[in-house]
Design an enzyme around this catalytic site. Sequence first.
Site, PDB file in Angstrom:
ATOM      1  N   ILE A   1       0.847  -1.210   0.000  1.00 28.50           N
ATOM      2  CA  ILE A   1       0.000   0.000   0.000  1.00 28.50           C
ATOM      3  C   ILE A   1       0.877   1.253   0.000  1.00 28.50           C
ATOM      4  CG2 ILE A   1      -1.946  -1.193   1.031  1.00 28.50           C
ATOM      5  CD1 ILE A   1      -1.245   0.102   3.721  1.00 28.50           C
TER       6      ILE A   1
ATOM      7  N   THR B   1       4.075   0.831   0.889  1.00 22.28           N
ATOM      8  CA  THR B   1       4.946   0.566   2.029  1.00 22.28           C
ATOM      9  C   THR B   1       6.272  -0.063   1.652  1.00 22.28           C
ATOM     10  OG1 THR B   1       3.533  -1.364   2.188  1.00 22.28           O
ATOM     11  CG2 THR B   1       3.174   0.379   3.785  1.00 22.28           C
TER      12      THR B   1
ATOM     13  N   LEU C   1      14.447  -4.514   7.152  1.00 24.29           N
ATOM     14  CA  LEU C   1      14.420  -5.279   5.899  1.00 24.29           C
ATOM     15  C   LEU C   1      14.912  -4.444   4.723  1.00 24.29           C
ATOM     16  CD1 LEU C   1      10.971  -6.936   6.561  1.00 24.29           C
ATOM     17  CD2 LEU C   1      13.146  -8.164   6.436  1.00 24.29           C
TER      18      LEU C   1
ATOM     19  N   THR D   1      12.831   1.879   2.633  1.00 23.07           N
ATOM     20  CA  THR D   1      11.373   1.801   2.783  1.00 23.07           C
ATOM     21  C   THR D   1      10.978   1.855   4.261  1.00 23.07           C
ATOM     22  OG1 THR D   1      11.425  -0.622   2.656  1.00 23.07           O
ATOM     23  CG2 THR D   1      11.008   0.569   0.608  1.00 23.07           C
TER      24      THR D   1
ATOM     25  N   GLN E   1       8.534   4.701   5.856  1.00 21.59           N
ATOM     26  CA  GLN E   1       7.351   4.478   6.689  1.00 21.59           C
ATOM     27  C   GLN E   1       7.449   5.220   8.017  1.00 21.59           C
ATOM     28  OE1 GLN E   1       4.827   1.109   6.807  1.00 21.59           O
ATOM     29  NE2 GLN E   1       6.466  -0.151   6.022  1.00 21.59           N
TER      30      GLN E   1
ATOM     31  N   VAL F   1       6.918  -2.025  11.982  1.00 22.84           N
ATOM     32  CA  VAL F   1       7.501  -0.757  11.542  1.00 22.84           C
ATOM     33  C   VAL F   1       6.408   0.280  11.245  1.00 22.84           C
ATOM     34  CG1 VAL F   1       8.833   0.398   9.732  1.00 22.84           C
ATOM     35  CG2 VAL F   1       9.546  -1.830  10.564  1.00 22.84           C
TER      36      VAL F   1
ATOM     37  N   GLU G   1       3.415   1.285  11.919  1.00 28.41           N
ATOM     38  CA  GLU G   1       2.663   2.147  12.832  1.00 28.41           C
ATOM     39  C   GLU G   1       3.499   2.693  13.983  1.00 28.41           C
ATOM     40  OE1 GLU G   1      -1.728   0.222  12.656  1.00 28.41           O
ATOM     41  OE2 GLU G   1      -0.048  -1.128  12.844  1.00 28.41           O
TER      42      GLU G   1
END
Lengths: 734, 321
Positions: free
Chosen positions: A471, A473, A620, A624, A628, A693, A695
């Site tokens: 989405i 992310t 990871l 990204t 986030q 991650v 939230e």
Amino acid sequence: MIEQAIDTAERPGGLARAVQGVLGAAVARVEGPLKVTGTAIYAYERAPEGVAHAAIVGTPVGAGRITRVDAAAARALPGVLTVIDDDPRLPAGGANSRAMPSQGTDRVFHYGQPVAVVVAETQAIAREAAALVHVEAEAAPGRYDTADLPIERQPKSAFLAPVDTGDLDAALREAEVVFDRTYTTPAHFPAALEPHASTIWWEGDVLTVRSSNQIVGAARNTIATALGMAADKVRVLAPYVGGGFGGKTGVGPEVILAAIAAERLRRPVKVALPRRDTAYLVHHRSPTTQRVRIGCDRDGYIAAIAHESVAQQNDDAGFVEPVPFGTIPLYAGAARRMTTDLVRVNLPPTGAVRAPGEAIGTFATECAMDELADELGLDPIDLRRRNEPAYDPTTSRPFSTRRLLDCYDEGARRFGWPARVPDPGTTLDGEWLVGIGMATALRGNFTVSAEAEVRLDAGGAATVSCDMTDIGTGTYTILAQTVGEILGLAPATVTVRLGDTDLPPTAGSGGSFGAGSATSAAALACEDVLAELARRMNAAPEELVLRDGQVSAGSRTVPLADLVRDAPIVARGRSTPGQQAKRTSQASHGAHFAEVAVNAVTGEVRVRRMVGVFDVGRVLNRATATNQLVGGMIWGISYALGEAAVVDPRSGRFVNPDFGEYHVAVNADVPNIECHFVEEIDDAANQTGAKAVGELGISGAGAAVINAIHNATGVRVRDVPATLDTLLAALPPV
Amino acid sequence: MKTFDYARPGSVAEAVQAGGRFIAGGTNLLDLMKLQVETPERLVDISRLDLDQIEEREDGGLTVGALVPNSDLAADPRVIEKYEVLSRALLAGASGQLRNKATTGGNLLQRTRCYYFYDTAAGCNKREPGSGCEAIGGFNRIHAILGTSDQCIATHPGDMPVAMRALDAVIVTQRGDGDKRRIPIADFYRLPGDTPHIENVLEPGELITHVELPAPPEGKQTYRKVRDRASYAFALVSVAAVIAVEDGRIASAALAFGGLAHMPWRNPAVEAALVGQAPGTAAFEAAADALLDGAKGFGTNDFKLPLARRVLIATLRDLTQ
């Protein structure tokens, strides 16, 4: 298929031995070129031949009963194909896998509740016709103002079980210092940029729904239930989603209505909600009232902590905002009470919106800690250090990993926290009062089941597939990195297929569990692939070294493509929750630091810089994950300073349901934001060791801004947003 | 959106006889049409008419074509140098993308951002005469405190027109019969009174073709806008100020305000309280008293009274220091 419950804190062998060196790196989004060239297909794009357009008609009152729907004028409009208001499956609202709305009811739960769907040859005609549908209703007094409504204690549908350990009242009585304050937060819209949209078509008895949706597997089941179909006759696609923020976790009523229309018309149907309709047809985050009580000694050691909340819900939905979720494992204190109460209202449903619980719960607890530190004459970080528990203070479980103290240290150093001037309102820069503040971030780590398929085709091309969504992310990229890392491939060469219920099932994007669970499933699938490659190499899996498309065992090196030329390898992995989730307390942590300037004339607040340091287990993808977390921090600025969905208590209608007057932070509000990691792979969390991650970034972020406003001005804001009018009276004379 | 006819006249003469709602940038009108707040039966697209020039006049002023985009006007070197208040006001408005599309003439006619005007389910005398005003007694944080009526408390949302009000701009129009009018901006807008749906003195079919800026004024200029976020938010209070100080006295003052009224607000008494006075708290407070004489809050917008006072005083101090 390799199925593994997370019972032991053991890393899959392939991942433990992997040497490609791509997992964790700041690899650019693999789907990025598709998005920037406009070739990524979103829900509303590229309709099948003969598509018709739907628009939703809502109730004109917020409470009462629908008595009649007069669609004559709408039907008479050229281009209108049908108006449907009599289908018994017509839903009164959105649904998710936990709760279905009423269907085919004449009862009105809130203003704008769907009553009918208009279908026409174009979107413009459909919307014009929708405005011509006359809905008659018997209005009843609506509960729009919560001031005097009865409080429902701990409703059964609450997500959080109440916490009540020790004797809170006695501990508060005996405490040397008792802190007791109430905080409030307003309603928040999810506010995804892509509107809720779906393109829907039937082929025989199979329904395909391409939708802006975060969790396609749950959506399929929900749609099937709502329409009275078998789930295997429904396929949901969500290859690309333009932001979710919780608002796309369920199935909107427009999806069911458009599917009914497509069935009746035997034509594909498209529907997209106009921005203002999203306020009524999509859930919002509940407004909350939160009382925080802390009993401690004069040195700040907490003996009692209570975080009691009241949120809102309507009569047709069950979700209860889990306000104190982040407080439960956060600070020490033997006596603890955390509750989630409710008032019932005649407003659109409340539901999960970016970090339900923590986003706004941490506003209260982290502002409370700042206030308490102030009252005790302690540095806010010192107070937190003194109350850093050795184990989960509510469940007594050990923490799987918890690097919160390191986040404080690293953040304080990078931000320059020691230079803080504790006396508020004393740092002036021209016309601006300057202050700094900090707050803790915490987001619980959920473990969920996820399955993935990894395939090596003749030629050595790898494909990883699951029904997880991206989405915005980074899911596409981290799955390519995970598989690339283990199988020794460049991520760009790994094909990733997502967002299709025909693919192996996952829990989708929600609750910050998607990345950890989906990559774990992929890592487990790779174990199977490695076992087969080892067999073909006449070696043990432990002997294999995979790098840059070459497979080595001992002194032998063979191109991966050669090993699969005659027989592709297809493997599945499934990661499921296990004993670790019960034995350990798992969460991601962080520390936010913010500098704000408050205009001494006008009260305008501008954030000047922020630093966040986070403990999220394995990172990871540095790019990204940063994306986030920084996004979450921006949402923190947003709810601290601007966001408030206002209800007019006379009508039950939202006053500001558009981006013009619902103020999310815009670029000019966002300063330089730094994001750093304290990385410790958490093998108890899941197979890849990646904790939540998505939230985490918003958790505590707003509180850091509010605490900085206090340091700048001396004003304690306990009701967000801190718009300039809330500060004006306390500013120095001009 | 309701179905509409579309015409694209080739000249101003044709445009004023085309009979319909003019559209240029469409940054406001299209939004309102999508919401069916506005439901024109016919759109007359003037966006390709030859009205996009900025020309110097012999009296030292500028004539700005009605189709000059906000971005271009703000970036014009003559505007930056001599009409700083206007350039600043333009750049304080909307966002870069919107300023690229929004035009000078259209921006003068931007409609209110009153929440209830936008909600077609709400009573709004401006949108639907006689249907009431839900802003009164409702949520009115962005609403007017000056010149209101019991029919309407909406504000004019613009920034550019506030600066033009301080500069005494003249709005040049052409009517259906070909007659041209020069309307001083002071006479252009109307207070809501009993007819809040009539916002200015333009007659049906009358087209704004140009805006004339008089020769640049003496003194220092600024535009200060107070808003809820750093960009893309309408003014809660804004001040367009042009102040000249000579020999320790305020020689001239032009002060116009946004966010306070149904029109860009200018009150000669505010300026009279300043002219001839030595810059200082006493004169500034007197000017603020004059501004707020008769001002009235409606609940959630009560804060605009102290805010307007503070912003005016700070602006005057900045410009006279």
